[in-house]
Design a protein around this motif. Structure first.
Motif, PDB file in Angstrom:
ATOM      1  N   THR A  86       0.801  -1.213   0.000  1.00  0.00           N
ATOM      2  CA  THR A  86       0.000   0.000   0.000  1.00  0.00           C
ATOM      3  C   THR A  86       0.829   1.256   0.000  1.00  0.00           C
ATOM      4  N   GLY A  87       1.646   1.361   1.054  1.00  0.00           N
ATOM      5  CA  GLY A  87       2.436   2.569   1.172  1.00  0.00           C
ATOM      6  C   GLY A  87       3.370   2.675  -0.005  1.00  0.00           C
ATOM      7  N   ALA A  88       3.855   1.509  -0.408  1.00  0.00           N
ATOM      8  CA  ALA A  88       4.848   1.502  -1.466  1.00  0.00           C
ATOM      9  C   ALA A  88       4.294   2.051  -2.771  1.00  0.00           C
ATOM     10  N   ALA A  89       3.020   1.808  -2.976  1.00  0.00           N
ATOM     11  CA  ALA A  89       2.486   2.004  -4.305  1.00  0.00           C
ATOM     12  C   ALA A  89       2.695   3.408  -4.873  1.00  0.00           C
ATOM     13  N   THR A  90       2.438   4.388  -4.067  1.00  0.00           N
ATOM     14  CA  THR A  90       2.467   5.709  -4.659  1.00  0.00           C
ATOM     15  C   THR A  90       3.647   6.548  -4.220  1.00  0.00           C
ATOM     16  N   ALA A  91       4.355   6.072  -3.192  1.00  0.00           N
ATOM     17  CA  ALA A  91       5.455   6.890  -2.716  1.00  0.00           C
ATOM     18  C   ALA A  91       6.452   7.142  -3.829  1.00  0.00           C
ATOM     19  N   GLY A  92       6.535   6.184  -4.744  1.00  0.00           N
ATOM     20  CA  GLY A  92       7.482   6.327  -5.837  1.00  0.00           C
ATOM     21  C   GLY A  92       7.122   7.466  -6.767  1.00  0.00           C
ATOM     22  N   ARG A 141       6.190  10.310  -5.719  1.00  0.00           N
ATOM     23  CA  ARG A 141       6.575  11.598  -5.157  1.00  0.00           C
ATOM     24  C   ARG A 141       7.840  12.084  -5.841  1.00  0.00           C
ATOM     25  N   VAL A 200      -5.499   1.679  -7.349  1.00  0.00           N
ATOM     26  CA  VAL A 200      -4.581   1.202  -6.312  1.00  0.00           C
ATOM     27  C   VAL A 200      -5.138  -0.045  -5.638  1.00  0.00           C
TER      28      VAL A 200
END
Lengths: 272, 319
Positions: free
Chosen positions: B6-12, B14, B241
């Motif tokens: 989950t967290g991983a999905a969109t942090a990239g 940024r 997501v």
């Protein structure tokens, strides 16, 4: 915001209760069977009218060791995971190292690698390194369940720490490492708690590494132990369900004590 | 578990870390790399190495004696041919797709309905949302074992209820009939996945500005029309997501199947995950296990690419 009338709000509450009853029924039934005496259980009462703790006593005497193993492994995985993730998250958030983007992208990619594939290759390496059937081996493997999540979560958090705070410490003569330990870590407390909680849950729930990286009875977390027990012909469902209840306790505790962190972890940047 | 991603999905997505503090002296390059290197080495060992090793292993011949003799000679496409001509593999590929599609559909529809419902303000709303997380937090093996008892043909409470209410003429063979077992597995996985879908979609719903709904209402749109024309389009990034993360965690399913049906009856619930496990760790043919594992990765990768593309489009538009 729309104002809903009082009767309608009560109606909603009633619907919510019905939803809860339906969706939580399996867990209720688990507790119900666990509390009822009698080993055969051809028919289970709807309510544990003459509740007893006999099942729990039998469960703890046979599964106590496994529960302890699970606890040690899960706590170990949290320590390994945070020790690796926290400094790396800070480095990736702040140091502007070459290749930072690649590393973050690689971390995202790891989510795609199925655990069974990791286990398939890891097994032979573990045999060579004598890590099969060891607590250390399982801790190291289980840390991988929480590391990518923690790294990304902590990095997102540490990016938001004001630069000036750390710069001030550096001016005062601290080096990067002491500044990290004294300033960054305490400020990241909430993100660290969230990461730690989830890594604990992942490791506590781990079944696949426990199953594949252990070939003897030396290291047996409770998930593996329950699985092997039901593999044999189950007669004592009471004790199985009592073990299930105990193994669900960490989840329940988290929900009560750390709801804020759980919610933060689930949305963890995905919904932005 | 789904959440890992989950967290991983969109942090990239940024913006990358700023470079300003990086270059200047204090601490030097080496110390700065000391922060990052351990985690990178660890990920190379626990994700990178297995990926590469699996590809090599899929061309090697492993036997139960390999771990005594240490010999696993290369055998070309032997493993690949053996696996692809095995009906167990083709069956498991099909089961995996059906299981994944059915699970995602059920989890998503029910999760969305609950998210919409709990967006209304009423007493107990927050409490109920929190408690509903419980099924998702309990170890999957444990919930699967509980369901195995619930679905038991003779002593399970589900059949007791169904026959008691005359909804079924006789006990349903949930886990003992090859025609029903996969459906039962989907049912259990839907139950496990509802909380995750609900929480993420709920979060997405809260982000939608309320004035949009009010504007739609002023324009005379009804509730359903507003939902379809305003809510759903606004929710699209979150939906992507949820579905992709759900896909990646469902397609590799192992715990649930092993504890619920052990792949049976008559291999009716074998999935790519369970077949990998069986080939490698029961038959000790790690080469053939690696082949199935690689197929699993390939399937995930295709969806990951689709996901990254869809996401980039969304973020591009948002800016």
């Amino acid at each position: 915001m729309r104002h809903t009338s009082a009767p309608r709000r009560h109606g909603n509450t009633v619907i919510a209760v019905v939803i809860l009853v339906i969706l939580l029924f399996p867990l209720y039934w688990m507790v119900n069977i666990a509390l009822q005496p009698g080993e055969g259980l051809a028919s289970t009462d709807w309510f544990p009218v003459d509740a007893g703790l006999g099942n729990f006593r039998r469960a703890l005497s046979s599964q106590g060791g496994s529960l302890a193993t699970s606890l040690v492994v899960a706590l170990g995985a949290v320590v390994v995971c945070l020790a690796l993730a926290a400094p790396a998250a800070y480095g990736l958030a702040r140091f502007g190292l070459r290749g930072s983007r690649t590393i973050v992208f690689g971390t995202l990619i790891t989510q795609m690698v199925p655990g069974i594939v990791v286990a398939n290759a890891l097994y032979s390496a573990y045999v060579d390194l004598h890590l099969v059937n060891s607590v250390l081996g399982l801790i190291l493997a289980d840390a991988s369940l929480g590391l990518p999540f923690s790294l990304v979560l902590l990095r997102a958090f540490m990016v938001s720490i004001p630069r000036e705070v750390v710069e001030a410490a550096l001016v005062d003569g601290a080096n990067r490492f002491t500044a990290f330990v004294r300033i960054v870590l305490p400020m990241s407390r909430n993100a660290l708690i969230t990461s730690g909680l989830f890594t604990f849950l992942f490791a506590w729930s781990d079944f696949m590494f426990a199953l594949t990286l252990n070939t003897t009875d030396d290291v047996k977390p409770v998930t593996l132990s329950m699985y092997e027990y039901i593999g044999a012909h189950v007669s004592d469902w009471g004790a199985v369900m009592a073990t299930a209840v105990v193994s669900a306790v960490p989840a329940a505790i988290l929900l009560v004590l750390a709801q804020k962190y759980v919610a933060a972890g689930i949305s963890g940047g995905s919904v932005k | 578990m789904t959440i890992t991603a989950t967290g991983a999905a969109t942090a990239g997505t940024r913006p990358p870390a700023e470079r300003t503090t990086g270059g200047r002296g204090r601490g030097g390059g080496l110390l700065r790399w000391c922060f990052v290197a351990p985690a990178v080495l660890y990920m190379l060992a626990f994700f990178g190495y297995p990926l590469v090793r699996n590809i090599l292993m899929s061309f090697q011949h492993y036997t139960p004696r390999t771990y005594f003799t240490g010999s696993s000679p290369f055998n070309g496409l032997g493993n690949w041919r053996a696996v692809f001509s095995d009906p167990l593999f083709t069956g498991s590929l099909w089961h995996t797709l059906v299981f994944t599609a059915g699970s995602l559909l059920g989890q998503f529809v029910i999760g969305l309905a609950l998210a919409v419902f709990f967006s209304r303000r009423f007493r107990l709303s927050g409490f109920a949302r929190a408690v509903l997380l419980l099924p998702w937090l309990v170890p999957m093996v444990v919930t699967s074992i509980v369901w195995r008892k619930l679905l038991d043909q003779d002593t399970g409470v589900i059949n007791t209820v169904l026959t008691g209410l005359h909804l079924a003429s006789g006990p349903v063979p949930w886990l003992s009939s090859p025609g029903v077992a996969l459906l039962s597995a989907i049912l259990v996985n839907v139950w496990i996945g509802i909380p995750f879908n609900m929480v993420i979609l709920y979060g997405g719903l809260q982000e939608i500005p309320r004035d949009l709904h009010e504007a739609a209402a002023l324009d005379g749109a009804g509730a359903w029309r507003t939902f379809r024309s305003v809510t759903l389009p606004m929710l699209r990034p979150v939906v992507t997501v949820v579905l992709v993360l759900g896909f990646m965690s469902t397609v590799k399913i192992l715990d649930l199947i092993l504890a619920l049906t052990a792949g049976g009856p008559a291999d009716a619930t074998q999935t790519l995950g369970t077949v990998t496990y069986r080939l490698s760790f029961e038959q000790l043919d790690f080469g053939q296990g690696a082949v199935v594992g690689n197929v699993l990765i390939a399937v995930s990768a295709v969806f990951a690419v689709l996901y990254l593309r869809a996401n980039r489009a969304d973020f591009g538009r948002g800016k």
